[in-house]
Design a protein around this motif. Structure first.
Motif, PDB file in Angstrom:
ATOM      1  N   SER A 325      16.791  47.220  18.130  1.00 46.32           N
ATOM      2  CA  SER A 325      15.668  46.844  16.854  1.00 46.32           C
ATOM      3  C   SER A 325      16.329  46.323  15.770  1.00 46.32           C
ATOM      4  CB  SER A 325      15.030  48.148  16.467  1.00 46.32           C
ATOM      5  OG  SER A 325      15.882  49.084  15.900  1.00 46.32           O
ATOM      6  N   ARG A 326      17.688  46.346  15.630  1.00 40.47           N
ATOM      7  CA  ARG A 326      18.483  45.788  14.338  1.00 40.47           C
ATOM      8  C   ARG A 326      18.505  44.253  14.430  1.00 40.47           C
ATOM      9  NH1 ARG A 326      22.516  49.634  11.850  1.00 40.47           N
ATOM     10  NH2 ARG A 326      21.312  51.809  12.189  1.00 40.47           N
ATOM     11  N   TRP A 327      18.352  43.711  15.679  1.00 41.87           N
ATOM     12  CA  TRP A 327      18.564  42.338  16.001  1.00 41.87           C
ATOM     13  C   TRP A 327      17.330  41.499  15.204  1.00 41.87           C
ATOM     14  CZ3 TRP A 327      19.675  42.127  22.021  1.00 41.87           C
ATOM     15  CH2 TRP A 327      20.569  42.975  22.259  1.00 41.87           C
ATOM     16  N   HIS A 328      16.288  41.991  15.116  1.00 48.31           N
ATOM     17  CA  HIS A 328      15.127  41.466  14.318  1.00 48.31           C
ATOM     18  C   HIS A 328      15.510  40.959  13.021  1.00 48.31           C
ATOM     19  CE1 HIS A 328      12.651  42.441  17.918  1.00 48.31           C
ATOM     20  NE2 HIS A 328      12.967  43.563  17.572  1.00 48.31           N
ATOM     21  N   HIS A 329      16.662  41.803  12.317  1.00 46.78           N
ATOM     22  CA  HIS A 329      16.619  41.619  10.787  1.00 46.78           C
ATOM     23  C   HIS A 329      18.008  40.669  10.648  1.00 46.78           C
ATOM     24  CE1 HIS A 329      14.251  44.906  10.295  1.00 46.78           C
ATOM     25  NE2 HIS A 329      14.836  45.733  11.066  1.00 46.78           N
ATOM     26  N   ASN A 330      18.443  40.262  11.719  1.00 45.77           N
ATOM     27  CA  ASN A 330      19.716  39.165  11.611  1.00 45.77           C
ATOM     28  C   ASN A 330      19.092  37.816  11.047  1.00 45.77           C
ATOM     29  OD1 ASN A 330      21.558  37.009  12.727  1.00 45.77           O
ATOM     30  ND2 ASN A 330      22.814  39.107  12.933  1.00 45.77           N
ATOM     31  N   LEU A 331      19.992  37.440  10.074  1.00 44.04           N
ATOM     32  CA  LEU A 331      19.473  36.096   9.354  1.00 44.04           C
ATOM     33  C   LEU A 331      19.399  34.864  10.199  1.00 44.04           C
ATOM     34  CD1 LEU A 331      20.953  36.690   5.721  1.00 44.04           C
ATOM     35  CD2 LEU A 331      18.512  37.097   6.579  1.00 44.04           C
ATOM     36  N   ASN A 332      20.371  34.790  11.313  1.00 41.53           N
ATOM     37  CA  ASN A 332      20.568  33.848  12.070  1.00 41.53           C
ATOM     38  C   ASN A 332      19.207  33.793  13.017  1.00 41.53           C
ATOM     39  OD1 ASN A 332      21.954  32.900  15.037  1.00 41.53           O
ATOM     40  ND2 ASN A 332      22.107  31.546  13.623  1.00 41.53           N
ATOM     41  N   ALA A 333      18.517  32.549  13.332  1.00 40.86           N
ATOM     42  CA  ALA A 333      17.575  32.484  13.977  1.00 40.86           C
ATOM     43  C   ALA A 333      17.504  32.837  15.322  1.00 40.86           C
ATOM     44  CB  ALA A 333      16.584  31.148  13.560  1.00 40.86           C
ATOM     45  N   GLY A 334      18.775  32.206  15.962  1.00 47.04           N
ATOM     46  CA  GLY A 334      18.733  32.450  17.235  1.00 47.04           C
ATOM     47  C   GLY A 334      19.562  33.589  17.811  1.00 47.04           C
ATOM     48  N   PHE A 335      19.950  34.688  16.810  1.00 46.62           N
ATOM     49  CA  PHE A 335      20.757  35.745  17.154  1.00 46.62           C
ATOM     50  C   PHE A 335      20.158  36.578  18.183  1.00 46.62           C
ATOM     51  CE2 PHE A 335      22.063  40.209  16.602  1.00 46.62           C
ATOM     52  CZ  PHE A 335      23.497  39.993  16.677  1.00 46.62           C
ATOM     53  N   GLU A 336      18.778  36.853  17.996  1.00 47.60           N
ATOM     54  CA  GLU A 336      18.297  37.974  19.113  1.00 47.60           C
ATOM     55  C   GLU A 336      17.982  37.481  20.401  1.00 47.60           C
ATOM     56  OE1 GLU A 336      13.929  40.542  19.716  1.00 47.60           O
ATOM     57  OE2 GLU A 336      14.220  39.204  17.921  1.00 47.60           O
ATOM     58  N   ALA A 337      17.918  36.008  20.557  1.00 47.30           N
ATOM     59  CA  ALA A 337      17.717  35.477  21.783  1.00 47.30           C
ATOM     60  C   ALA A 337      18.955  35.364  22.551  1.00 47.30           C
ATOM     61  CB  ALA A 337      17.033  34.025  21.674  1.00 47.30           C
ATOM     62  N   ARG A 338      20.269  34.909  21.807  1.00 46.85           N
ATOM     63  CA  ARG A 338      21.460  34.942  22.330  1.00 46.85           C
ATOM     64  C   ARG A 338      22.027  36.275  22.763  1.00 46.85           C
ATOM     65  NH1 ARG A 338      22.409  32.223  17.695  1.00 46.85           N
ATOM     66  NH2 ARG A 338      24.286  33.770  17.060  1.00 46.85           N
ATOM     67  N   ALA A 339      21.823  37.343  21.807  1.00 42.99           N
ATOM     68  CA  ALA A 339      22.281  38.550  22.093  1.00 42.99           C
ATOM     69  C   ALA A 339      21.612  39.152  23.348  1.00 42.99           C
ATOM     70  CB  ALA A 339      21.948  39.466  20.998  1.00 42.99           C
ATOM     71  N   SER A 340      20.337  38.774  23.460  1.00 46.33           N
ATOM     72  CA  SER A 340      19.534  39.441  24.750  1.00 46.33           C
ATOM     73  C   SER A 340      19.927  38.707  25.992  1.00 46.33           C
ATOM     74  CB  SER A 340      18.051  39.136  24.519  1.00 46.33           C
ATOM     75  OG  SER A 340      17.615  39.634  23.631  1.00 46.33           O
ATOM     76  N   ALA A 341      20.089  37.278  26.006  1.00 47.36           N
ATOM     77  CA  ALA A 341      20.664  36.603  27.164  1.00 47.36           C
ATOM     78  C   ALA A 341      22.313  37.104  27.378  1.00 47.36           C
ATOM     79  CB  ALA A 341      20.682  35.072  26.777  1.00 47.36           C
ATOM     80  N   ILE A 342      23.085  37.523  26.447  1.00 45.40           N
ATOM     81  CA  ILE A 342      24.349  37.828  26.711  1.00 45.40           C
ATOM     82  C   ILE A 342      24.385  39.276  27.214  1.00 45.40           C
ATOM     83  CG2 ILE A 342      26.541  38.799  25.440  1.00 45.40           C
ATOM     84  CD1 ILE A 342      25.865  36.262  23.463  1.00 45.40           C
ATOM     85  N   ALA A 343      23.250  40.247  26.697  1.00 44.86           N
ATOM     86  CA  ALA A 343      23.225  41.508  27.193  1.00 44.86           C
ATOM     87  C   ALA A 343      22.785  41.524  28.833  1.00 44.86           C
ATOM     88  CB  ALA A 343      22.122  42.251  26.428  1.00 44.86           C
ATOM     89  N   ALA A 344      21.769  40.704  28.990  1.00 43.60           N
ATOM     90  CA  ALA A 344      21.433  40.784  30.509  1.00 43.60           C
ATOM     91  C   ALA A 344      22.611  40.149  31.219  1.00 43.60           C
ATOM     92  CB  ALA A 344      20.099  39.805  30.351  1.00 43.60           C
ATOM     93  N   THR A 345      23.268  39.276  30.841  1.00 42.94           N
ATOM     94  CA  THR A 345      24.438  38.754  31.730  1.00 42.94           C
ATOM     95  C   THR A 345      25.486  39.965  32.074  1.00 42.94           C
ATOM     96  OG1 THR A 345      24.099  36.372  30.819  1.00 42.94           O
ATOM     97  CG2 THR A 345      26.122  36.944  32.063  1.00 42.94           C
TER      98      THR A 345
END
Length: 375
Positions: A325-345
């Motif tokens: 839930s904290r990823w939504h607040h990250n100021l980098n627009a691509g952060f949540e998508a990158r973190a999700s893909a990294i976590a899934a990998t």
């Protein structure tokens, strides 16, 4: 494999009674497999030995008896109390060990040996000789920057790094007692901020996401009946990653392998972090890598203990949701998508080495968890 192991026994002047596979670990270009051998000596006595076999399509197979790991030449030395004492003396560490205990071992990569003595806890990390100096420098640099990593006691060119122990207990061992996830995760965030401020001169371990195709291929080999589903999930991870990497990010120093096993917490109050371990892979990289790795490890831990410790498993999933839930607040627009893909990998990586008696079933469950993250 039985014939090859019988030859190992023969070279030891023993006969092979039986063997069991203890470990299968994929590498960049092959697999390391570990076997426990049951041997019979000429006098009829039986004994057990560990042997590791590296197989690759590019190079001939290599075999070694534990602890004679060819990539970790110091391992054989520090697993003997007398020779470990000599190593400590050469490093100027005034400790007389009464025993040694190997607490972790990754064939060809590293080992950690606990030194048993009357004094404070201390550990010997055994690494490839060429890496020892840089790891020791990294510990000094992190501590001088305020990051609570173990205190360096000395290092040797043979590949030994001596460190003091950390106070407290591993967070993953008491995850059911952490309780206040908000306060705990605030500290994880703060640690990441401290690490980001370290003036690192090296690059972090490459993101696991960059090897997504490799994980898809290896998992397809492990679960041949799930090939189509694995390809689907891999494609979904790639799409999510492409969304994230479409935006630029500012590289900072990251841990490189952040998870609950790397964090020590106060025994009396497990929501308080006391220290951080294992900065061997730290360096300049993408902060989404630490975020994604931490999330995936908590999910994998929760999945692996669901049957044996349902309370701790539930707490893992609650913590993972709070972290996500904290990823939504990250100021980098691509952060949540990158973190999700990294976590899934990462979860595909966990699926390659499932910690469960129902190993295939666990691999499939982790695969579906990966699919959920990028859905």
């Amino acid at each position: 494999m039985a014939a090859a192991l019988a030859k190992v026994a023969e070279q030891l002047h023993r006969s092979l009674v039986g063997y069991s596979e203890m470990l299968v670990e994929p590498t960049d270009d092959g697999y390391v497999r570990g076997y426990e051998l049951e041997l019979r000596a000429p006098d009829g006595e039986r004994e057990r030995r560990l042997v590791f076999v590296f197989t690759s399509t590019a190079t001939p197979a290599s075999v070694w008896l534990y602890p004679a790991d060819p990539a970790l030449p110091a391992l054989q030395t520090v697993t003997n109390t007398a020779s470990a004492a000599a190593v400590l003396d050469s490093l100027g560490v005034g400790v007389v060990p009464t025993g040694v205990d190997v607490v972790s071992y990754r064939p060809g990569r590293r080992a950690v040996v606990r030194v048993v003595s009357d004094g404070e806890p201390m550990f010997l990390k055994v690494v490839e000789p060429a890496k020892a100096e840089s790891i020791s420098e990294r510990h000094d640099l992190f501590r001088s920057s305020g990051v609570p990593v173990p205190r360096l006691l000395g290092w040797s060119a043979e590949g030994v790094v001596a460190m003091a122990g950390l106070p407290g207990v591993e967070a993953q061992a008491v995850v059911a007692s952490i309780g206040d996830h908000g306060a705990f995760l605030d500290q994880v965030d703060f640690l990441c901020t401290l690490v980001a401020g370290v003036a690192s001169v090296t690059t972090a371990r490459p993101s696991l996401y960059r090897r997504l195709d490799w994980y898809v291929e290896r998992l397809s080999e492990r679960l041949p009946g799930e090939g189509e589903r694995i390809q689907e999930v891999g494609a979904a991870i790639a799409r999510r990653g492409a969304d994230g990497y479409d935006f630029a990010f500012t590289p900072v120093t990251v841990h490189g392998d952040l998870h609950l096993g790397q964090l020590f917490v106060d025994r009396a109050n497990p929501s308080v972090i006391a220290g951080m371990l294992d900065i061997d892979t730290a360096g300049v990289g993408d902060p989404a890598d630490d975020a994604g790795a931490f999330y995936a490890h908590v999910i994998a831990l929760g999945q692996s203990i669901a049957d044996t410790d349902p309370l701790a498993s539930t707490e893992c999933f609650r913590m993972a949701a709070a972290w996500h839930s904290r990823w939504h607040h990250n100021l980098n627009a691509g952060f949540e998508a990158r973190a999700s893909a990294i976590a899934a990998t990462h979860l595909l990586g966990h699926a390659l080495q499932p910690k469960s008696r129902d190993s295939d079933g666990m691999s499939r469950r982790l695969l579906e968890r990966a699919a959920e993250i990028v859905a």
